[in-house]
Scaffold this active site. Structure first.
Site, short mmCIF file in Angstrom:
data_model
loop_
_atom_site.label_atom_id
_atom_site.label_comp_id
_atom_site.label_asym_id
_atom_site.label_seq_id
_atom_site.Cartn_x
_atom_site.Cartn_y
_atom_site.Cartn_z
CE LYS A 64 -2.33 1.38 3.67
NZ LYS A 64 -3.33 1.46 4.75
CG ASP A 110 -7.57 3.82 2.24
OD1 ASP A 110 -8.46 3.53 1.42
OD2 ASP A 110 -7.45 4.96 2.74
#
Length: 221
Positions: free
Chosen positions: A130, A148
């Site tokens: 991420k 997310d």
């Protein structure tokens, strides 16, 4: 009276284009709410943002970056020195250790620069997929999507890119999002999830894509 045809659980390509066209009209040039000026500042800010708010990270980096905003300068602070600036952020002990280790690797292996490749970014302490996606997209303009909790929620609720985990959602988004929107998808979906499609009580009456959205439990005005 002929009943209306049932809609698919996922958005059609036409609906996907319409969804992002509306989000683009609302916010033509979206960007992260983390404050940064260089790829290194962004890397540090994103590393600090795990399980923390952007507001909280910005408060810390406003103190830190004027004093130390390069790998060498942060190394000079040392781990304990760095902690003094980021102690208001959750998990600051582990994050300080990772940032110091990252600075050492950047100097030893990358000439003090932030690498542009996923492999090199993910090799840095505390940097997962991420974080690498955020840096690649926001600092270097790569069409990556960092999924997310906000993007995961919006993608599943709307029917844009349903998936059982963040990687499944990321892979589906990369398949269904047209190229013209890809660079900004990450920011549009995060901001939409943060301010409109909120976890506990989504603001459906004010949502610009509510008629496209497949979420069955829409909030009333």
């Amino acid at each position: 009276m002929t009943p209306a045809p049932r809609r698919s659980a996922t958005l059609s390509r036409t609906e996907v284009v319409e969804l992002f066209s509306r989000l683009r009209e609302l916010n033509p040039k979206p960007t992260t709410e983390l404050e940064y000026r260089t790829p290194f500042e962004l890397l540090v800010a994103v590393t600090l943002s795990a399980q923390a708010t952007d507001v909280g990270v910005n408060k810390a980096t406003r103190r830190l970056f004027p004093v130390a905003n390069t790998p060498a300068a942060i190394l000079a602070l040392g781990e304990d020195g760095l902690k003094k600036y980021i102690s208001t952020i959750g998990l600051f002990n582990a994050k300080a250790k990772n940032v110091i280790a990252t600075c050492r690797i950047l100097i030893d292996e990358h000439g003090g620069d932030v690498p542009r490749s996923r492999e090199a970014l993910e090799a840095l302490p505390g940097v997962g997929r991420k974080t690498a996606n955020v840096v690649m997209n926001t600092a270097f303009g790569e069409p990556t999507i960092a999924v997310d909790t906000h993007i995961f929620r919006v993608s599943n609720r709307t029917g844009l890119a349903p998936g059982k985990d963040v990687r499944a959602v990321e892979d589906r988004l990369l398949k269904v999002v047209p190229a013209e929107f890809m660079l900004d998808v990450h920011h549009w979906l995060i901001l939409h999830g943060r301010y409109v499609c909120k976890a506990r009580k989504p603001d459906c009456p004010q949502c610009v894509i509510r008629d496209l959205c497949r979420f069955k439990e829409k909030t009333a005005a």
